[in-house]
Motif scaffolding. Structure first.
Motif, short mmCIF file in Angstrom:
data_model
loop_
_atom_site.label_atom_id
_atom_site.label_comp_id
_atom_site.label_asym_id
_atom_site.label_seq_id
_atom_site.Cartn_x
_atom_site.Cartn_y
_atom_site.Cartn_z
N HIS A 64 6.74 -6.90 13.83
CA HIS A 64 5.79 -6.04 13.12
C HIS A 64 4.46 -5.98 13.85
CE1 HIS A 64 3.95 -3.99 9.74
NE2 HIS A 64 2.99 -4.90 9.69
N ASP A 101 -4.99 -5.22 7.19
CA ASP A 101 -4.23 -5.01 5.97
C ASP A 101 -3.42 -3.72 6.08
OD1 ASP A 101 -5.37 -7.25 4.93
OD2 ASP A 101 -6.96 -6.19 3.87
N THR A 102 -2.18 -3.78 5.62
CA THR A 102 -1.31 -2.61 5.69
C THR A 102 -0.80 -2.30 4.29
OG1 THR A 102 0.55 -4.07 6.23
CG2 THR A 102 -0.58 -3.00 8.06
N VAL A 103 -1.22 -1.17 3.75
CA VAL A 103 -0.77 -0.75 2.43
C VAL A 103 0.26 0.35 2.61
CG1 VAL A 103 -1.47 0.26 0.23
CG2 VAL A 103 -2.98 -1.35 1.40
N GLU A 104 1.41 0.16 1.99
CA GLU A 104 2.50 1.11 2.10
C GLU A 104 2.89 1.62 0.73
OE1 GLU A 104 5.74 -0.32 4.53
OE2 GLU A 104 4.44 -1.80 5.48
N THR A 105 3.62 2.71 0.70
CA THR A 105 4.15 3.28 -0.54
C THR A 105 5.65 3.39 -0.43
OG1 THR A 105 2.10 4.54 -0.89
CG2 THR A 105 4.04 5.22 -2.14
N ALA A 106 6.36 2.98 -1.49
CA ALA A 106 7.82 3.02 -1.47
C ALA A 106 8.34 3.21 -2.88
CB ALA A 106 8.38 1.73 -0.87
N GLU A 110 13.42 0.91 -2.24
CA GLU A 110 12.87 0.42 -0.98
C GLU A 110 12.03 -0.84 -1.21
OE1 GLU A 110 11.78 0.09 3.06
OE2 GLU A 110 13.46 1.00 1.98
N ARG A 114 12.69 -4.35 0.63
CA ARG A 114 11.65 -5.09 1.35
C ARG A 114 11.43 -6.47 0.75
NH1 ARG A 114 8.13 -1.79 4.26
NH2 ARG A 114 7.12 -3.76 4.86
N ARG A 141 2.63 1.24 -4.52
CA ARG A 141 1.83 0.88 -3.36
C ARG A 141 1.82 -0.63 -3.27
NH1 ARG A 141 -1.95 4.16 -1.20
NH2 ARG A 141 -3.53 2.53 -1.20
N ASP A 143 0.87 -4.20 -0.52
CA ASP A 143 0.39 -4.80 0.72
C ASP A 143 1.56 -5.53 1.36
OD1 ASP A 143 -0.65 -6.66 2.63
OD2 ASP A 143 -2.63 -6.41 1.75
N ALA A 144 1.99 -5.06 2.52
CA ALA A 144 3.17 -5.63 3.15
C ALA A 144 3.00 -7.12 3.44
CB ALA A 144 3.47 -4.88 4.46
#
Length: 237
Positions: A64, A101-106, A110, A114, A141, A143-144
């Motif tokens: 990553h 920081d990595t904010v993702e949407t799933a 999903e 994860r 949303r 934070d990975a």
């Protein structure tokens, strides 16, 4: 994950699901020597344990961060061969701290992939209360970097109130430590040019995080050891 005797009990499918990767990925890492071989049980079925999962999560974190497979191999070769799953988790935490920081949407499917597990509505609510996930329309949303930590907390036998109180304690003291360290280094870099300041910052970030984690790990171990010993000494006769 493992039995009380510490014997690995995860199949390759279960290991892949918990790590949020495919079985093909697990087998690829194994052929490259990045994962130790499984314990072969009855019917020649391979079984994996905590060490495999922790190492797999570390490998995924390194990827990553953009490290090549060759770089990951070099990184893992430098680690002591007898690291415990806990020690591997510490290394992963340090590696994760390198990235912003990595904010993702799933969607929910999903998010579960994860997380490496299915999530009940109560699990989602608890993760939301901890600030790990946030409902966003039909998805979430998150934070990975916090997701897997939050998922692990779902199995910790602590009340929601205790977990939130612990989070507040950690945040408060972490901010204080960060402020004092920043003040300490500020004088060191005040006379340097901008490029030197950026270089020092890039080098100090992982070093300081490692130092904080190691110091906290030792202090917590001492506190918990004293608590357990006291509980055993004062236990029921």
């Amino acid at each position: 994950m493992t039995t009380d005797t510490g014997k690995p009990t995860l199949t390759v499918d279960e290991l892949a699901a918990r790590a949020g990767v495919t079985v093909r990925t697990v087998r690829f890492y194994s052929t490259k020597g990045l994962l130790p071989p499984p314990v072969i049980g009855r019917r020649r079925v391979g079984h994996y344990g905590r060490e495999h999962l922790a190492r797999l999560e570390l490998i995924e974190e390194l990827q990553h961060q953009g490290m090549t497979l060759a770089a990951i191999e070099r990184y893992l070769r430098q680690l002591p061969p007898d690291l415990s799953p806990h020690d591997l988790a510490i290394h992963r935490a340090v590696v994760a701290s390198w990235a912003p920081d990595t904010v993702e949407t799933a969607d929910r499917a999903e998010l579960e992939r994860r997380s490496g597990r299915s999530l009940a509505d109560a699990d989602i609510e608890r993760l939301a209360a901890m600030g790990v996930v946030q409902p966003d329309g039909d998805g979430f949303r998150f934070d990975a970097g916090l997701l897997r930590l939050g998922v692990r907390l779902l199995d910790v036998p602590l009340s929601q109130g205790s977990i939130m109180a612990a989070r507040n304690v950690l945040v408060e003291h972490a901010r204080l430590a960060a402020h004092e360290l920043a003040e300490l280094f500020r004088g060191e870099v005040s006379e340097r040019d901008a490029q030197d300041v950026k270089s020092l910052s890039a080098h100090m970030h992982p070093i300081v995080v490692q130092a904080l984690l190691t110091t906290f790990q030792r202090s917590l171990r001492e506190e918990l050891s004293g608590w357990v010993e006291g509980a055993e000494a004062g236990g029921p006769s």
